[in-house]
Design a protein around this motif. Structure first.
Motif, mmCIF file in Angstrom:
data_model
loop_
_atom_site.group_PDB
_atom_site.id
_atom_site.type_symbol
_atom_site.label_atom_id
_atom_site.label_comp_id
_atom_site.label_asym_id
_atom_site.label_seq_id
_atom_site.Cartn_x
_atom_site.Cartn_y
_atom_site.Cartn_z
ATOM 1 N N ARG A 89 65.475 46.278 88.816
ATOM 2 C CA ARG A 89 66.486 46.621 87.806
ATOM 3 C C ARG A 89 67.329 45.420 87.387
ATOM 4 N NH1 ARG A 89 70.359 51.110 89.154
ATOM 5 N NH2 ARG A 89 70.870 50.792 86.956
ATOM 6 N N LYS A 90 66.950 44.227 87.800
ATOM 7 C CA LYS A 90 67.709 43.052 87.394
ATOM 8 C C LYS A 90 67.694 42.925 85.868
ATOM 9 C CE LYS A 90 68.100 38.060 88.048
ATOM 10 N NZ LYS A 90 67.517 36.849 88.687
ATOM 11 N N LEU A 91 68.814 42.538 85.300
ATOM 12 C CA LEU A 91 68.966 42.454 83.853
ATOM 13 C C LEU A 91 67.900 41.564 83.226
ATOM 14 C CD1 LEU A 91 70.961 43.425 81.609
ATOM 15 C CD2 LEU A 91 72.017 41.171 81.785
ATOM 16 N N GLN A 92 67.269 42.066 82.188
ATOM 17 C CA GLN A 92 66.269 41.274 81.469
ATOM 18 C C GLN A 92 66.950 40.190 80.625
ATOM 19 O OE1 GLN A 92 64.177 45.057 79.797
ATOM 20 N NE2 GLN A 92 62.967 43.296 79.270
ATOM 21 N N PRO A 93 66.399 38.987 80.573
ATOM 22 C CA PRO A 93 66.920 37.971 79.659
ATOM 23 C C PRO A 93 66.226 38.076 78.304
ATOM 24 C CG PRO A 93 65.274 36.988 81.075
ATOM 25 C CD PRO A 93 65.395 38.436 81.501
ATOM 26 N N ASN A 94 66.201 39.276 77.742
ATOM 27 C CA ASN A 94 65.499 39.458 76.469
ATOM 28 C C ASN A 94 66.450 39.205 75.301
ATOM 29 O OD1 ASN A 94 66.774 41.946 77.333
ATOM 30 N ND2 ASN A 94 65.732 42.990 75.654
ATOM 31 N N LEU A 95 66.520 37.954 74.896
ATOM 32 C CA LEU A 95 67.347 37.527 73.774
ATOM 33 C C LEU A 95 66.486 37.510 72.516
ATOM 34 C CD1 LEU A 95 69.015 34.501 75.576
ATOM 35 C CD2 LEU A 95 69.966 36.794 75.303
ATOM 36 N N ARG A 96 67.044 37.925 71.394
ATOM 37 C CA ARG A 96 66.301 37.867 70.139
ATOM 38 C C ARG A 96 66.082 36.406 69.762
ATOM 39 N NH1 ARG A 96 65.697 41.463 65.183
ATOM 40 N NH2 ARG A 96 64.924 40.017 63.591
ATOM 41 N N ALA A 97 64.818 36.042 69.541
ATOM 42 C CA ALA A 97 64.477 34.636 69.345
ATOM 43 C C ALA A 97 64.153 34.278 67.902
ATOM 44 C CB ALA A 97 63.273 34.276 70.236
ATOM 45 N N ILE A 98 64.308 35.205 66.976
ATOM 46 C CA ILE A 98 63.948 34.942 65.575
ATOM 47 C C ILE A 98 65.081 35.361 64.655
ATOM 48 C CG2 ILE A 98 61.450 35.137 65.845
ATOM 49 C CD1 ILE A 98 61.792 38.074 64.850
ATOM 50 N N PRO A 99 65.118 34.806 63.445
ATOM 51 C CA PRO A 99 66.166 35.186 62.496
ATOM 52 C C PRO A 99 65.896 36.549 61.886
ATOM 53 C CG PRO A 99 64.637 33.685 61.436
ATOM 54 C CD PRO A 99 64.240 33.745 62.880
ATOM 55 N N HIS A 100 66.915 37.106 61.279
ATOM 56 C CA HIS A 100 66.758 38.322 60.482
ATOM 57 C C HIS A 100 66.354 37.871 59.078
ATOM 58 C CE1 HIS A 100 68.448 41.298 63.302
ATOM 59 N NE2 HIS A 100 69.171 40.283 63.742
ATOM 60 N N TYR A 282 54.969 38.463 69.762
ATOM 61 C CA TYR A 282 55.218 37.346 70.672
ATOM 62 C C TYR A 282 56.430 36.536 70.248
ATOM 63 C CZ TYR A 282 53.089 34.598 66.934
ATOM 64 O OH TYR A 282 52.805 34.015 65.715
ATOM 65 N N ASP A 283 56.925 36.798 69.052
ATOM 66 C CA ASP A 283 57.981 35.998 68.447
ATOM 67 C C ASP A 283 59.387 36.422 68.845
ATOM 68 O OD1 ASP A 283 57.285 38.436 66.911
ATOM 69 O OD2 ASP A 283 59.018 37.855 65.703
ATOM 70 N N VAL A 284 59.575 37.725 69.144
ATOM 71 C CA VAL A 284 60.921 38.286 69.084
ATOM 72 C C VAL A 284 61.724 38.158 70.372
ATOM 73 C CG1 VAL A 284 60.148 40.637 69.640
ATOM 74 C CG2 VAL A 284 62.242 40.280 68.300
ATOM 75 N N TRP A 285 61.096 38.355 71.541
ATOM 76 C CA TRP A 285 61.844 38.349 72.787
ATOM 77 C C TRP A 285 61.665 37.023 73.526
ATOM 78 C CZ3 TRP A 285 65.236 41.649 72.195
ATOM 79 C CH2 TRP A 285 64.997 42.951 71.759
ATOM 80 N N SER A 286 62.776 36.435 73.912
ATOM 81 C CA SER A 286 62.717 35.128 74.569
ATOM 82 C C SER A 286 61.943 35.193 75.886
ATOM 83 C CB SER A 286 64.137 34.599 74.820
ATOM 84 O OG SER A 286 64.898 35.516 75.602
ATOM 85 N N ASN A 287 61.993 36.326 76.581
ATOM 86 C CA ASN A 287 61.315 36.405 77.875
ATOM 87 C C ASN A 287 59.851 36.824 77.756
ATOM 88 O OD1 ASN A 287 62.136 39.030 77.116
ATOM 89 N ND2 ASN A 287 62.142 39.744 79.227
ATOM 90 N N PHE A 288 59.367 37.075 76.533
ATOM 91 C CA PHE A 288 57.952 37.371 76.317
ATOM 92 C C PHE A 288 57.319 36.336 75.381
ATOM 93 C CE2 PHE A 288 58.932 41.501 78.042
ATOM 94 C CZ PHE A 288 57.727 41.976 78.538
ATOM 95 N N ALA A 289 58.050 35.277 75.061
ATOM 96 C CA ALA A 289 57.569 34.294 74.086
ATOM 97 C C ALA A 289 56.219 33.731 74.510
ATOM 98 C CB ALA A 289 58.589 33.171 73.939
#
Length: 354
Positions: A89-100, A282-289
């Motif tokens: 349950r550790k917090l995911q580092p899923n930051l949005r990595a692309i512009p709107h 593959y673009d959007v989440w920093s932890n799945f880049a």
């Protein structure tokens, strides 16, 4: 008052966000799709804007939200699909990595809002609000049961929603949507919070997610949503003529199997018998880049031996792809703007500088 005195955090946000302003909105509106073609714009994640030669505009999986914005929380919510998948349950580092790249409130022409499933990054309340308040006509919201329940929960009238299950077809102007089986196993481990202690969340994939075959005069587009690899892709490839296929690709963190790998993307394309395969997500989440170049390298390594009859196309978020006009292209590059920059002043003198 000086310029510095006038600037506030709010004025900065309003002047800088969304990053592309209405540029892409205007491009889509101005696009006249050639007969026998279909135009697509990648909006990020699996978001897609599709415009037919007959002027049908579809928004598929568009999302204008974001991921983590603070480190204040230390744990994922109970029942979160990633917590269920990996056991932590550790917090995911899923930051949005692309512009709107698209302004949902500046959309002027739209014929249907379409969702493959109900996860946060595939549905957008901002677009829903704009459609209900500002756009004329009874624009339908099309998706599986859980997506419709999400829209209704936001305030979308149920009569504006169309629930689809595999095998259903919906006609929108000159485009036909065929709902197909989804293979998004992450959806099956997704819960709806504390109520799922009592197993109230449906475990029927058909209620949670669907794939789509989008039939147009320019070709048939297969949108696989967040599907994982499945041998059942082969049935879809036998049952339908597929030109362009989208697949969710990503670099899965340890303990998680949420996105297709480069091998999976190529296997999907081969099974679907498509002509072009395009990786998304593959673009959007920093932890799945992930690097889509891996797909290209593997394709070149394997294609002669396996006699692939398709090729990958590597896109850029915000870019346009017109099929079959761009069928032979392998990589997208945003318009550099130099090829026609002198058209307004054709007699401009040039001076050689030594």
């Amino acid at each position: 008052m000086s310029k510095v005195d006038e600037i506030t955090r709010e004025s900065w946000i309003m002047s800088a966000f969304p990053e592309w302003g209405t540029w892409l909105n205007e491009e889509i509106e101005e696009e006249a799709v050639p007969p026998g073609n279909v135009a697509m714009w990648w909006l990020g994640c699996t978001g897609m804007w599709i415009k037919s030669a007959g002027g049908c505009n579809l928004s598929v999986d568009f999302w204008a939200g974001n991921g983590k914005r603070t480190k204040a929380g230390k744990l994922m919510a109970k029942g979160h699909q990633m917590a269920n998948m990996c056991g932590g349950r550790k917090l995911q580092p899923n930051l949005r990595a692309i512009p709107h790249v698209l302004d949902p409130f500046a959309v002027k022409q739209l014929d249907a809002v379409v969702a493959t499933h109900y996860h946060q990054d595939h549905m957008d309340p901002n677009l829903a609000a704009h459609v209900l308040r500002d756009l004329p006509g009874d624009i339908p919201f099309i998706g599986p049961l859980k997506a419709v329940e999400t829209w209704v929960g936001w305030g979308v009238p149920r009569e504006r929603c169309v629930v689809v299950r595999p095998g259903d077809t919906v006609r929108v102007k000159d485009v036909e949507l065929v709902a197909l089986d989804s293979f998004d196993r992450t959806c099956l481990v997704t819960t709806d919070g504390e109520q799922d202690i009592h197993n109230t969340c449906p475990n029927d994939m058909d209620d949670k997610a669907v794939n789509y075959l989008i039939k147009t005069s320019g070709g048939n587009i297969y949108h696989s949503g967040d599907s994982h690899y499945s041998i059942y892709f082969a049935k879809h490839g036998k049952d339908y003529d597929i030109d362009v296929a989208f697949g969710s690709y990503g670099e899965n963190p340890v303990g998680v199997a949420d996105k297709m790998t480069s091998v999976d993307v190529l296997r999907m394309a081969e099974a679907l018998r498509c002509k072009v395969v395009i990786p998304l997500h593959y673009d959007v989440w920093s932890n799945f880049a992930a690097d889509p170049g891996e797909i290209e390298l593997l394709y070149e390594l394997r294609r002669r031996r396996l006699e692939y009859r398709f090729h990958p196309f590597i896109w850029e978020v915000g870019g346009k792809y017109v099929y079959p006009q761009d069928a032979d292209k392998r990589r997208y590059h945003h318009d550099r703007g130099f090829s026609d920059c002198f058209e307004e002043e054709p007699n401009t003198p040039f001076r050689s500088i030594l």
